[in-house]
Design a protein around this motif. Structure first.
Motif, PDB file in Angstrom:
ATOM      1  N   GLY A   1      -4.703  28.777 -14.474  1.00  0.00           N
ATOM      2  CA  GLY A   1      -4.817  27.821 -13.382  1.00  0.00           C
ATOM      3  C   GLY A   1      -6.081  27.967 -12.559  1.00  0.00           C
ATOM      4  N   GLU A   2      -7.023  28.771 -13.038  1.00  0.00           N
ATOM      5  CA  GLU A   2      -8.300  28.969 -12.337  1.00  0.00           C
ATOM      6  C   GLU A   2      -9.304  27.934 -12.852  1.00  0.00           C
ATOM      7  OE1 GLU A   2      -8.711  30.969  -9.879  1.00  0.00           O
ATOM      8  OE2 GLU A   2      -6.890  32.186 -10.023  1.00  0.00           O
ATOM      9  N   TYR A   3      -9.025  26.662 -12.519  1.00  0.00           N
ATOM     10  CA  TYR A   3      -9.767  25.558 -13.136  1.00  0.00           C
ATOM     11  C   TYR A   3     -11.238  25.522 -12.744  1.00  0.00           C
ATOM     12  CZ  TYR A   3      -4.945  24.111 -13.894  1.00  0.00           C
ATOM     13  OH  TYR A   3      -3.620  24.079 -14.245  1.00  0.00           O
ATOM     14  N   GLN A   4     -11.554  25.757 -11.476  1.00  0.00           N
ATOM     15  CA  GLN A   4     -12.948  25.690 -11.051  1.00  0.00           C
ATOM     16  C   GLN A   4     -13.767  26.811 -11.677  1.00  0.00           C
ATOM     17  OE1 GLN A   4     -14.357  23.098  -9.070  1.00  0.00           O
ATOM     18  NE2 GLN A   4     -16.117  24.058 -10.068  1.00  0.00           N
ATOM     19  N   GLN A   5     -13.217  28.007 -11.702  1.00  0.00           N
ATOM     20  CA  GLN A   5     -13.933  29.134 -12.314  1.00  0.00           C
ATOM     21  C   GLN A   5     -14.139  28.889 -13.803  1.00  0.00           C
ATOM     22  OE1 GLN A   5     -12.078  32.922 -11.579  1.00  0.00           O
ATOM     23  NE2 GLN A   5     -13.685  34.087 -12.611  1.00  0.00           N
ATOM     24  N   ALA A   6     -13.106  28.382 -14.465  1.00  0.00           N
ATOM     25  CA  ALA A   6     -13.217  28.071 -15.892  1.00  0.00           C
ATOM     26  C   ALA A   6     -14.263  26.987 -16.128  1.00  0.00           C
ATOM     27  CB  ALA A   6     -11.864  27.622 -16.438  1.00  0.00           C
ATOM     28  N   LEU A   7     -14.252  25.969 -15.268  1.00  0.00           N
ATOM     29  CA  LEU A   7     -15.220  24.874 -15.394  1.00  0.00           C
ATOM     30  C   LEU A   7     -16.642  25.383 -15.228  1.00  0.00           C
ATOM     31  CD1 LEU A   7     -15.916  21.856 -15.581  1.00  0.00           C
ATOM     32  CD2 LEU A   7     -15.524  21.707 -13.100  1.00  0.00           C
TER      33      LEU A   7
ATOM     34  N   ASN B   1     -10.745  20.896 -17.758  1.00  0.00           N
ATOM     35  CA  ASN B   1     -10.802  21.462 -16.413  1.00  0.00           C
ATOM     36  C   ASN B   1     -11.077  20.400 -15.361  1.00  0.00           C
ATOM     37  OD1 ASN B   1     -10.427  24.487 -16.505  1.00  0.00           O
ATOM     38  ND2 ASN B   1     -11.978  24.244 -18.098  1.00  0.00           N
ATOM     39  N   LEU B   2     -11.951  19.450 -15.673  1.00  0.00           N
ATOM     40  CA  LEU B   2     -12.179  18.349 -14.731  1.00  0.00           C
ATOM     41  C   LEU B   2     -10.893  17.564 -14.510  1.00  0.00           C
ATOM     42  CD1 LEU B   2     -15.679  17.081 -15.936  1.00  0.00           C
ATOM     43  CD2 LEU B   2     -15.155  18.039 -13.671  1.00  0.00           C
ATOM     44  N   ALA B   3     -10.171  17.285 -15.597  1.00  0.00           N
ATOM     45  CA  ALA B   3      -8.914  16.543 -15.476  1.00  0.00           C
ATOM     46  C   ALA B   3      -7.900  17.326 -14.647  1.00  0.00           C
ATOM     47  CB  ALA B   3      -8.356  16.230 -16.856  1.00  0.00           C
ATOM     48  N   ALA B   4      -7.850  18.627 -14.863  1.00  0.00           N
ATOM     49  CA  ALA B   4      -6.915  19.461 -14.104  1.00  0.00           C
ATOM     50  C   ALA B   4      -7.253  19.478 -12.621  1.00  0.00           C
ATOM     51  CB  ALA B   4      -6.916  20.882 -14.658  1.00  0.00           C
ATOM     52  N   LEU B   5      -8.530  19.274 -12.308  1.00  0.00           N
ATOM     53  CA  LEU B   5      -8.975  19.213 -10.917  1.00  0.00           C
ATOM     54  C   LEU B   5      -8.861  17.808 -10.339  1.00  0.00           C
ATOM     55  CD1 LEU B   5     -12.089  21.539 -11.263  1.00  0.00           C
ATOM     56  CD2 LEU B   5     -10.078  22.008  -9.840  1.00  0.00           C
ATOM     57  N   GLY B   6      -8.309  16.866 -11.140  1.00  0.00           N
ATOM     58  CA  GLY B   6      -8.097  15.497 -10.680  1.00  0.00           C
ATOM     59  C   GLY B   6      -9.276  14.575 -10.878  1.00  0.00           C
ATOM     60  N   GLU B   7     -10.328  15.057 -11.563  1.00  0.00           N
ATOM     61  CA  GLU B   7     -11.539  14.243 -11.758  1.00  0.00           C
ATOM     62  C   GLU B   7     -11.487  13.580 -13.139  1.00  0.00           C
ATOM     63  OE1 GLU B   7     -15.190  16.236 -10.616  1.00  0.00           O
ATOM     64  OE2 GLU B   7     -14.049  17.693  -9.443  1.00  0.00           O
ATOM     65  N   HIS B   8     -10.547  12.646 -13.294  1.00  0.00           N
ATOM     66  CA  HIS B   8     -10.271  12.072 -14.609  1.00  0.00           C
ATOM     67  C   HIS B   8     -11.424  11.212 -15.137  1.00  0.00           C
ATOM     68  CE1 HIS B   8      -6.194  13.584 -14.508  1.00  0.00           C
ATOM     69  NE2 HIS B   8      -6.095  13.154 -13.248  1.00  0.00           N
ATOM     70  N   GLU B   9     -12.060  10.452 -14.289  1.00  0.00           N
ATOM     71  CA  GLU B   9     -13.179   9.620 -14.747  1.00  0.00           C
ATOM     72  C   GLU B   9     -14.365  10.479 -15.161  1.00  0.00           C
ATOM     73  OE1 GLU B   9     -13.337   6.346 -15.432  1.00  0.00           O
ATOM     74  OE2 GLU B   9     -11.179   6.478 -15.068  1.00  0.00           O
ATOM     75  N   ALA B  10     -14.608  11.539 -14.424  1.00  0.00           N
ATOM     76  CA  ALA B  10     -15.699  12.448 -14.773  1.00  0.00           C
ATOM     77  C   ALA B  10     -15.410  13.171 -16.079  1.00  0.00           C
ATOM     78  CB  ALA B  10     -15.912  13.456 -13.647  1.00  0.00           C
ATOM     79  N   ALA B  11     -14.125  13.340 -16.382  1.00  0.00           N
ATOM     80  CA  ALA B  11     -13.744  14.059 -17.603  1.00  0.00           C
ATOM     81  C   ALA B  11     -13.957  13.221 -18.852  1.00  0.00           C
ATOM     82  CB  ALA B  11     -12.284  14.488 -17.510  1.00  0.00           C
TER      83      ALA B  11
END
Length: 283
Positions: A205-211, A238-248
């Motif tokens: 669940g460490e999405y930003q660090q993974a990204l 990771n972008l999708a997990a952070l809610g940034e679906h369009e960027a993903a």
């Protein structure tokens, strides 16, 4: 004779030529070991019947041979079965290799056998046991072959933990594998190890660090005029997990374009490929 120095694993046909040339310069047990490696070149090319045929020929010459070519025979018979998906038969031969190599004090080959026993029991408790056994033996040895297998065993043990949902334990091993590859100055293996660390961070669940780690990898690859579909896939995840679906979406599309060209991925990861199409907006 340093058999490992003759190997070019990415080019089994070239390796076969080297082994055939070396046959003319060796005798006795050295020749038998070379024959086992020639069989392996066929296994790596998916030509399992030809690999077994050559191993049959080798088996007929093992009477009176020392332990080393016998262990090599067991290992390559096992690897051929394993590559063909015949894991139970593979484990039988790897066990034979382990027992004989251990009795004979052939530490490098014993570690190889433990490594392969873990691989032939994927995702199981047995895989964890064999990886731990092989790592313990390798870490307490100065045998070059045993030492060389440490990073791969760390990586495999990490994935076994990961598949069992033990992500914290997996992360520690992924990081240890990364340091082992860094110590050996193997750039491509270091990149794969860093990708694995980041992948495990996503599971935690460490999405930003993974990204951040995956984006650093992507930048390094771009600077080297390379790309990796798996890196793009993880950036998208990771972008999708952070809610940034369009960027993903563009990253899922880049992953789709790259991985759709990989025959193994197409054959074995059909559901994952479809998922990429959907998330890239292409299905």
């Amino acid at each position: 004779m340093d058999i490992d120095a003759l190997w070019e694993y990415a080019d089994p046909a070239a390796s076969e030529s080297r082994f055939i040339q070396a046959l003319a310069e060796t005798t006795g047990d050295d020749q038998l070991e070379l024959l086992s490696q020639i069989a392996r070149t066929f296994s790596l090319r998916g030509r399992f019947a030809e690999a077994h045929e050559r191993l049959d020929q080798l088996e007929a010459q093992l009477n009176g041979a020392s332990e080393r070519p016998q262990v090599r025979y067991y290992l390559e018979r096992g690897r051929t079965h394993n590559a063909a998906g015949e894991h139970e038969m593979a484990s039988y031969f790897f066990n034979q290799a382990w027992e004989l190599a251990s009795q004979a004090g052939l530490v490098g080959l014993a570690v190889d056998a433990a490594h392969m026993l873990a691989i032939s029991n994927p995702g199981s408790e047995q895989a964890l046991v064999w990886n731990q056994r092989g790592l313990a033996l390798a870490r307490n040895s100065d045998d070059p072959k045993a030492q060389a297998l440490i990073p791969a065993m760390l990586n495999n043990a990490a994935w076994d933990f990961h598949e069992r949902g033990k992500f914290a334990e997996a992360l520690a091993l992924f990081k240890e594998a990364e340091q082992a590859w860094i110590a050996r100055e193997r750039p491509r293996q270091i990149q794969i190890a860093r990708w694995s660390v980041a992948r495990c961070l996503r599971s935690l669940g460490e999405y930003q660090q993974a990204l951040d780690l995956q984006q650093t990898l992507a930048a390094e690859l771009q600077a080297a005029e390379q790309s990796d579909g798996f890196v793009f896939e993880e950036i998208g995840e990771n972008l999708a997990a952070l809610g940034e679906h369009e960027a993903a979406k563009p990253y899922f599309e880049q992953a789709l374009n790259a991985l759709a060209q990989d025959p193994w991925f197409v054959q074995h990861e059909a559901a994952r490929l479809l998922n990429l199409k959907i998330r890239a907006g292409k299905a």
